[in-house]
Design a protein around this motif. Structure first.
Motif, PDB file in Angstrom:
ATOM      1  N   TRP A  25       0.852  -1.195   0.000  1.00 11.19           N
ATOM      2  CA  TRP A  25       0.000   0.000   0.000  1.00 11.19           C
ATOM      3  C   TRP A  25       0.884   1.240   0.000  1.00 11.19           C
ATOM      4  N   SER A  26       0.599   2.159  -0.903  1.00  8.05           N
ATOM      5  CA  SER A  26       1.327   3.434  -0.945  1.00  8.05           C
ATOM      6  C   SER A  26       0.367   4.574  -0.640  1.00  8.05           C
ATOM      7  N   PRO A  27       0.838   5.570   0.105  1.00  6.76           N
ATOM      8  CA  PRO A  27      -0.062   6.661   0.509  1.00  6.76           C
ATOM      9  C   PRO A  27      -0.335   7.654  -0.613  1.00  6.76           C
ATOM     10  N   GLU A  28      -1.534   8.200  -0.554  1.00  4.34           N
ATOM     11  CA  GLU A  28      -1.869   9.370  -1.358  1.00  4.34           C
ATOM     12  C   GLU A  28      -1.566  10.578  -0.472  1.00  4.34           C
ATOM     13  N   PRO A  29      -0.924  11.580  -0.976  1.00  5.93           N
ATOM     14  CA  PRO A  29      -0.548  12.695  -0.105  1.00  5.93           C
ATOM     15  C   PRO A  29      -1.713  13.565   0.363  1.00  5.93           C
ATOM     16  N   ASP A  30      -2.794  13.649  -0.418  1.00  9.61           N
ATOM     17  CA  ASP A  30      -3.850  14.606  -0.081  1.00  9.61           C
ATOM     18  C   ASP A  30      -5.079  14.009   0.597  1.00  9.61           C
ATOM     19  N   THR A  31      -5.376  12.718   0.354  1.00  9.64           N
ATOM     20  CA  THR A  31      -6.612  12.146   0.905  1.00  9.64           C
ATOM     21  C   THR A  31      -6.394  11.398   2.209  1.00  9.64           C
ATOM     22  N   GLY A  32      -5.155  11.034   2.500  1.00 10.20           N
ATOM     23  CA  GLY A  32      -4.887  10.203   3.671  1.00 10.20           C
ATOM     24  C   GLY A  32      -5.173   8.737   3.422  1.00 10.20           C
ATOM     25  N   GLU A  33      -5.560   8.394   2.191  1.00 11.81           N
ATOM     26  CA  GLU A  33      -5.798   6.999   1.840  1.00 11.81           C
ATOM     27  C   GLU A  33      -4.550   6.403   1.207  1.00 11.81           C
ATOM     28  N   PHE A  34      -4.633   5.100   0.951  1.00  9.49           N
ATOM     29  CA  PHE A  34      -3.535   4.343   0.364  1.00  9.49           C
ATOM     30  C   PHE A  34      -4.066   3.593  -0.849  1.00  9.49           C
ATOM     31  N   TYR A  35      -3.200   3.366  -1.838  1.00  9.06           N
ATOM     32  CA  TYR A  35      -3.596   2.542  -2.989  1.00  9.06           C
ATOM     33  C   TYR A  35      -2.779   1.255  -2.978  1.00  9.06           C
ATOM     34  N   TYR A  36      -3.360   0.223  -3.546  1.00  7.41           N
ATOM     35  CA  TYR A  36      -2.794  -1.123  -3.492  1.00  7.41           C
ATOM     36  C   TYR A  36      -1.997  -1.461  -4.750  1.00  7.41           C
ATOM     37  N   HIS A  37      -0.844  -2.105  -4.526  1.00 10.92           N
ATOM     38  CA  HIS A  37       0.002  -2.603  -5.622  1.00 10.92           C
ATOM     39  C   HIS A  37       0.702  -3.871  -5.147  1.00 10.92           C
ATOM     40  N   LYS A  38       0.466  -4.975  -5.834  1.00 12.95           N
ATOM     41  CA  LYS A  38       1.132  -6.241  -5.477  1.00 12.95           C
ATOM     42  C   LYS A  38       2.615  -6.195  -5.771  1.00 12.95           C
ATOM     43  N   PHE A  39       2.971  -5.400  -6.760  1.00  9.59           N
ATOM     44  CA  PHE A  39       4.360  -5.340  -7.193  1.00  9.59           C
ATOM     45  C   PHE A  39       4.931  -3.967  -6.845  1.00  9.59           C
ATOM     46  N   ALA A  40       5.439  -3.237  -7.794  1.00  7.55           N
ATOM     47  CA  ALA A  40       6.016  -1.913  -7.531  1.00  7.55           C
ATOM     48  C   ALA A  40       4.914  -0.868  -7.361  1.00  7.55           C
ATOM     49  N   PRO A  41       5.181   0.203  -6.624  1.00  5.72           N
ATOM     50  CA  PRO A  41       4.180   1.268  -6.475  1.00  5.72           C
ATOM     51  C   PRO A  41       3.715   1.848  -7.820  1.00  5.72           C
ATOM     52  N   GLU A  42       4.556   1.751  -8.831  1.00  6.85           N
ATOM     53  CA  GLU A  42       4.198   2.253 -10.169  1.00  6.85           C
ATOM     54  C   GLU A  42       3.299   1.282 -10.934  1.00  6.85           C
ATOM     55  N   GLN A  43       3.045   0.093 -10.360  1.00  4.06           N
ATOM     56  CA  GLN A  43       2.217  -0.940 -10.991  1.00  4.06           C
ATOM     57  C   GLN A  43       0.934  -1.102 -10.158  1.00  4.06           C
ATOM     58  N   VAL A  44      -0.007  -0.215 -10.379  1.00  5.49           N
ATOM     59  CA  VAL A  44      -1.209  -0.107  -9.556  1.00  5.49           C
ATOM     60  C   VAL A  44      -2.207  -1.205  -9.939  1.00  5.49           C
ATOM     61  N   ASP A  45      -2.624  -1.990  -8.935  1.00  2.76           N
ATOM     62  CA  ASP A  45      -3.567  -3.079  -9.205  1.00  2.76           C
ATOM     63  C   ASP A  45      -4.939  -2.563  -9.585  1.00  2.76           C
TER      64      ASP A  45
END
Length: 134
Positions: free
Chosen positions: A71-91
């Motif tokens: 999980w990588s953070p979003e800077p403005d929402t306080g939420e996180f997005y999921y990626h099984k692999f690299a943060p640049e590879q968004v599931d």
């Protein structure tokens, strides 16, 4: 850099003339973090593409295959997005039927270019079960 879509169609046509079938690699698990859909969804909870990806205010403790949190953070929402692999590879969120429809259109597009088949990369990771924070 690698040619145009017209060049691709020409290669497929020439292969078919020689009796060669064309199979391409297709990744349906994830998109680049630079893809317009993710860029629209990034830090924008009102985006029509927000549910095409997996966001959470309370991510679980899953690790990425490439080390660190999945999980990588979003800077403005306080939420996180999921990626099984690299943060640049968004599931992609395969629990969303719209994602499935979009990916079927991608497959149809390549078939219309003359592609004979596909190698589906990481196809075994399309499930979204257990990803949520609960």
């Amino acid at each position: 850099r690698f040619g145009t879509l017209t060049d691709f169609r020409d290669v497929v046509h020439r292969c078919h003339e020689k009796g060669i079938r064309v199979i391409i690699d297709l990744v349906l698990n994830h998109f680049s973090s630079l893809h317009p859909w993710f860029q629209d969804a990034w830090n924008n909870p009102a985006s029509r593409y927000r549910d095409y990806f997996l966001f959470s205010a309370h991510p679980n403790n899953w690790e990425s295959f490439f080390s660190g949190s999945a999980w990588s953070p979003e800077p403005d929402t306080g939420e996180f997005y999921y990626h099984k692999f690299a943060p640049e590879q968004v599931d992609l969120n395969w629990a969303n039927p719209a994602v499935e429809q979009e990916m079927l259109q991608v497959i149809d597009f390549w078939q219309a270019q003359g592609v004979d088949g596909f190698r589906f990369d990481v196809i075994n990771f399309l499930s979204t079960r257990g990803i949520g924070p609960d």
